[in-house]
Design a protein around this motif. Structure first.
Motif, short mmCIF file in Angstrom:
data_model
loop_
_atom_site.label_atom_id
_atom_site.label_comp_id
_atom_site.label_asym_id
_atom_site.label_seq_id
_atom_site.Cartn_x
_atom_site.Cartn_y
_atom_site.Cartn_z
N GLY A 123 -26.84 -25.33 38.75
CA GLY A 123 -26.65 -25.86 37.40
C GLY A 123 -27.71 -25.36 36.45
O GLY A 123 -28.88 -25.66 36.60
N ASP A 124 -27.29 -24.56 35.47
CA ASP A 124 -28.20 -24.04 34.45
C ASP A 124 -29.43 -23.37 35.06
O ASP A 124 -30.57 -23.72 34.77
CB ASP A 124 -28.61 -25.14 33.47
N MET A 125 -29.19 -22.43 35.93
CA MET A 125 -30.24 -21.60 36.54
C MET A 125 -31.19 -22.39 37.41
O MET A 125 -32.31 -21.98 37.67
CB MET A 125 -31.03 -20.87 35.45
N GLY A 126 -30.78 -23.57 37.87
CA GLY A 126 -31.61 -24.32 38.80
C GLY A 126 -32.92 -24.81 38.21
O GLY A 126 -33.85 -25.12 38.94
N GLY A 127 -33.02 -24.87 36.90
CA GLY A 127 -34.22 -25.42 36.27
C GLY A 127 -35.36 -24.44 36.13
O GLY A 127 -36.48 -24.84 35.84
N LYS A 128 -35.11 -23.14 36.32
CA LYS A 128 -36.21 -22.18 36.19
C LYS A 128 -36.29 -21.66 34.76
O LYS A 128 -35.43 -21.93 33.92
CB LYS A 128 -36.01 -21.03 37.16
N CYS A 129 -37.34 -20.86 34.50
CA CYS A 129 -37.46 -20.19 33.20
C CYS A 129 -36.49 -19.01 33.20
O CYS A 129 -36.71 -18.02 33.90
CB CYS A 129 -38.89 -19.69 32.98
N PHE A 130 -35.44 -19.11 32.42
CA PHE A 130 -34.45 -18.03 32.38
C PHE A 130 -34.51 -17.25 31.07
O PHE A 130 -33.68 -16.38 30.83
CB PHE A 130 -33.04 -18.58 32.60
N GLU A 131 -35.49 -17.56 30.22
CA GLU A 131 -35.69 -16.82 28.98
C GLU A 131 -37.14 -16.35 28.90
O GLU A 131 -38.03 -16.91 29.55
CB GLU A 131 -35.37 -17.70 27.76
N ASN A 132 -37.38 -15.31 28.09
CA ASN A 132 -38.75 -14.82 27.92
C ASN A 132 -39.64 -15.85 27.23
O ASN A 132 -40.83 -15.94 27.51
CB ASN A 132 -38.75 -13.52 27.10
N GLU A 133 -39.04 -16.62 26.31
CA GLU A 133 -39.79 -17.68 25.64
C GLU A 133 -39.58 -18.96 26.43
O GLU A 133 -38.59 -19.67 26.26
CB GLU A 133 -39.33 -17.84 24.19
N CYS A 134 -40.52 -19.27 27.31
CA CYS A 134 -40.41 -20.45 28.17
C CYS A 134 -41.76 -21.16 28.20
O CYS A 134 -42.80 -20.52 28.38
CB CYS A 134 -39.99 -20.03 29.58
N TYR A 135 -41.73 -22.48 28.03
CA TYR A 135 -42.97 -23.24 27.91
C TYR A 135 -42.86 -24.54 28.71
O TYR A 135 -41.78 -25.09 28.89
CB TYR A 135 -43.26 -23.56 26.44
N LEU A 136 -44.03 -25.00 29.15
CA LEU A 136 -44.13 -26.26 29.88
C LEU A 136 -44.84 -27.26 28.98
O LEU A 136 -45.96 -27.02 28.53
CB LEU A 136 -44.90 -26.07 31.18
N GLY A 153 -24.74 -30.18 38.40
CA GLY A 153 -25.91 -29.95 39.23
C GLY A 153 -27.00 -30.94 38.91
O GLY A 153 -26.93 -31.67 37.91
N LYS A 154 -28.02 -30.96 39.74
CA LYS A 154 -29.09 -31.93 39.56
C LYS A 154 -29.85 -31.70 38.26
O LYS A 154 -30.16 -32.64 37.54
CB LYS A 154 -30.05 -31.88 40.75
N ASN A 155 -30.16 -30.45 37.98
CA ASN A 155 -30.91 -30.12 36.76
C ASN A 155 -29.95 -29.54 35.72
O ASN A 155 -29.95 -28.34 35.47
CB ASN A 155 -32.02 -29.11 37.08
N SER A 156 -29.14 -30.38 35.14
CA SER A 156 -28.13 -29.89 34.21
C SER A 156 -27.92 -30.88 33.08
O SER A 156 -28.42 -32.00 33.09
CB SER A 156 -26.81 -29.66 34.95
N HIS A 157 -27.15 -30.43 32.09
CA HIS A 157 -26.74 -31.33 31.01
C HIS A 157 -25.89 -32.46 31.57
O HIS A 157 -26.05 -33.62 31.19
CB HIS A 157 -25.94 -30.55 29.96
N ALA A 158 -24.98 -32.09 32.45
CA ALA A 158 -24.04 -33.08 32.98
C ALA A 158 -24.76 -34.19 33.75
O ALA A 158 -24.32 -35.35 33.75
CB ALA A 158 -23.02 -32.39 33.89
N SER A 159 -25.87 -33.85 34.39
CA SER A 159 -26.61 -34.85 35.15
C SER A 159 -27.52 -35.70 34.26
O SER A 159 -28.13 -36.65 34.73
CB SER A 159 -27.45 -34.17 36.23
N GLY A 160 -27.62 -35.32 32.98
CA GLY A 160 -28.47 -36.07 32.05
C GLY A 160 -29.90 -35.60 32.01
O GLY A 160 -30.74 -36.22 31.36
N ASN A 161 -30.18 -34.48 32.70
CA ASN A 161 -31.55 -33.96 32.75
C ASN A 161 -31.86 -32.96 31.64
O ASN A 161 -33.01 -32.52 31.51
CB ASN A 161 -31.82 -33.29 34.10
N LYS A 162 -30.85 -32.58 30.87
CA LYS A 162 -31.05 -31.56 29.85
C LYS A 162 -30.48 -31.97 28.50
O LYS A 162 -29.47 -32.70 28.44
CB LYS A 162 -30.38 -30.24 30.27
#
Length: 273
Positions: free
Chosen positions: A241-254, A198-207
Motif C-alpha cells: 500500500g503506497d510503497m509500503g511507507g518508504k520515501c518514494f520521492e526525492n523530497e522526503c522528510y521526517l 494496506g497497513k500504511n495507506s489512505h484506506a487504512s487511515g494512516n495517510k
C-alpha cells in the motif's frame, strides 16, 4: 521677500526648484558684495588723497581700504574653501526622488487573506488531541484539534486520529513560527478516492494528502528544528500500500513526530505509522 513673484534677477532660472533660486541668489549676493568692496576701496583711496596733511583722515581712509580688502579675502576664501571641500556646496541641485513601489500582498487563487480556498469545507473531529507549549509555561498543555479544512470532495471518515493529529501539529507549527498560514493546511485526500489497501495507506487511515502551498513547502524544505531530510528509498517497510511507507520521492522528510512527508507534484503525502 525674495520670492520670484517680485521678478528679482535671481529668478531668471525657470527650473522652479528652490535649489536654483538659492544658487542664483548666492551668486548675485557674491557679486553685490564684491562691488561694494570695490566701492569701499575706491572711496578709501579718494579720501586718502584728499586728506593729505590730515593724519586722522588718512588713517580713516586706510581703515576703509583695509576693511574692504579683508572682506574680499574672507568672501573669496569662503567660496574657495567650500569648492575645495565639495563643489556641490556652491552648486546646489535638487535630487529627484524616485517613487516608492509598494509591493502588494498577493494571495493564492480564490483565496482571501486569513482564509482557505473557496473549494474547501470544514470538517469537525472530536477525537483529535495534541500537546502544545504556551509561552511562559514549563509544561505542555493538552489541546483539542476539532476543525480540519478539506477539499470539497475529500473525506476523513476513517482517518486515524493520530494521522489528523500530525496535521494539527503542522498547523500549530505554522501559527507558532509565523512561517506559513495554518489556514492553508488543506487536506486534499483522506480515505476517499482510489487508494491501495494496506497497513500504511489512505484506506487504512494512516495517510492524508495536503495541498502543497508555497509557504508550507518552503518551511518543510528548510528542514526546521526537529525535522530531518530523508533520501529516496529510506524507511522502507514490508507493508503493501503506497510503497509500503518508504520515501518514494526525492523530497522526503521526517517530522518531529515521526511522520513521513513525501512531496508529490501538487501535494504532500503524509504517513503516520
Amino acid at each position: 521677500d525674495i520670492s520670484c513673484d517680485q521678478q528679482y534677477p535671481w529668478c531668471k532660472d525657470k527650473s522652479g526648484d528652490i535649489a536654483g533660486l538659492v544658487k542664483n541668489f548666492y551668486n548675485y549676493a557674491l557679486a553685490a558684495v564684491g562691488v561694494a568692496a570695490l566701492g569701499a576701496i575706491i572711496f578709501g583711496g579718494v579720501k586718502y588723497t584728499v586728506s593729505a596733511g590730515n593724519p586722522s583722515g588718512q588713517a580713516d581712509a586706510i581703515s576703509w581700504i583695509t576693511g574692504a580688502v579683508w572682506g574680499l579675502v574672507l568672501l573669496l576664501g569662503a567660496n574657495l574653501l567650500l569648492r575645495t571641500i565639495n563643489p556641490k556646496l556652491v552648486n546646489l541641485e535638487m535630487t529627484k526622488l524616485e517613487g516608492v513601489k509598494v509591493k502588494q500582498k498577493t494571495t493564492q487563487p480564490n483565496q482571501r487573506p486569513g482564509e482557505a480556498f473557496k473549494d474547501t469545507k470544514t470538517v469537525e473531529r472530536n477525537d483529535v488531541v495534541i500537546k502544545v507549549k504556551l509561552a511562559g509555561k514549563d509544561k505542555d498543555i493538552t489541546s483539542q484539534a476539532k476543525n480540519f479544512t478539506l477539499k470539497n470532495n475529500a473525506s476523513i471518515d476513517g482517518t486515524k486520529k493520530e494521522t489528523l493529529a500530525e496535521v494539527a501539529y503542522l498547523k500549530n507549527e505554522g501559527a507558532s513560527t509565523g512561517k506559513f498560514n495554518p489556514n492553508l493546511v488543506i487536506i486534499t485526500s483522506g480515505t476517499d478516492g482510489q487508494h491501495e489497501a494496506g497497513k500504511n495507506s489512505h484506506a487504512s487511515g494512516n495517510k492524508v494528502d495536503l495541498r502543497a502551498n508555497q509557504q508550507m513547502s518552503n518551511y518543510i524544505e528548510s528542514v526546521p528544528s526537529g525535522w530531518k531530510k530523508l533520501n529516496k528509498g529510506d524507511n522502507k517497510g514490508d507493508n503493501k500500500g503506497d510503497m509500503g511507507g518508504k520515501c518514494f520521492e526525492n523530497e522526503c522528510y521526517l517530522s518531529p513526530r515521526g511522520a513521513i512527508y513525501n512531496k508529490e507534484k501538487d501535494h504532500w503525502d503524509i504517513l503516520v505509522k
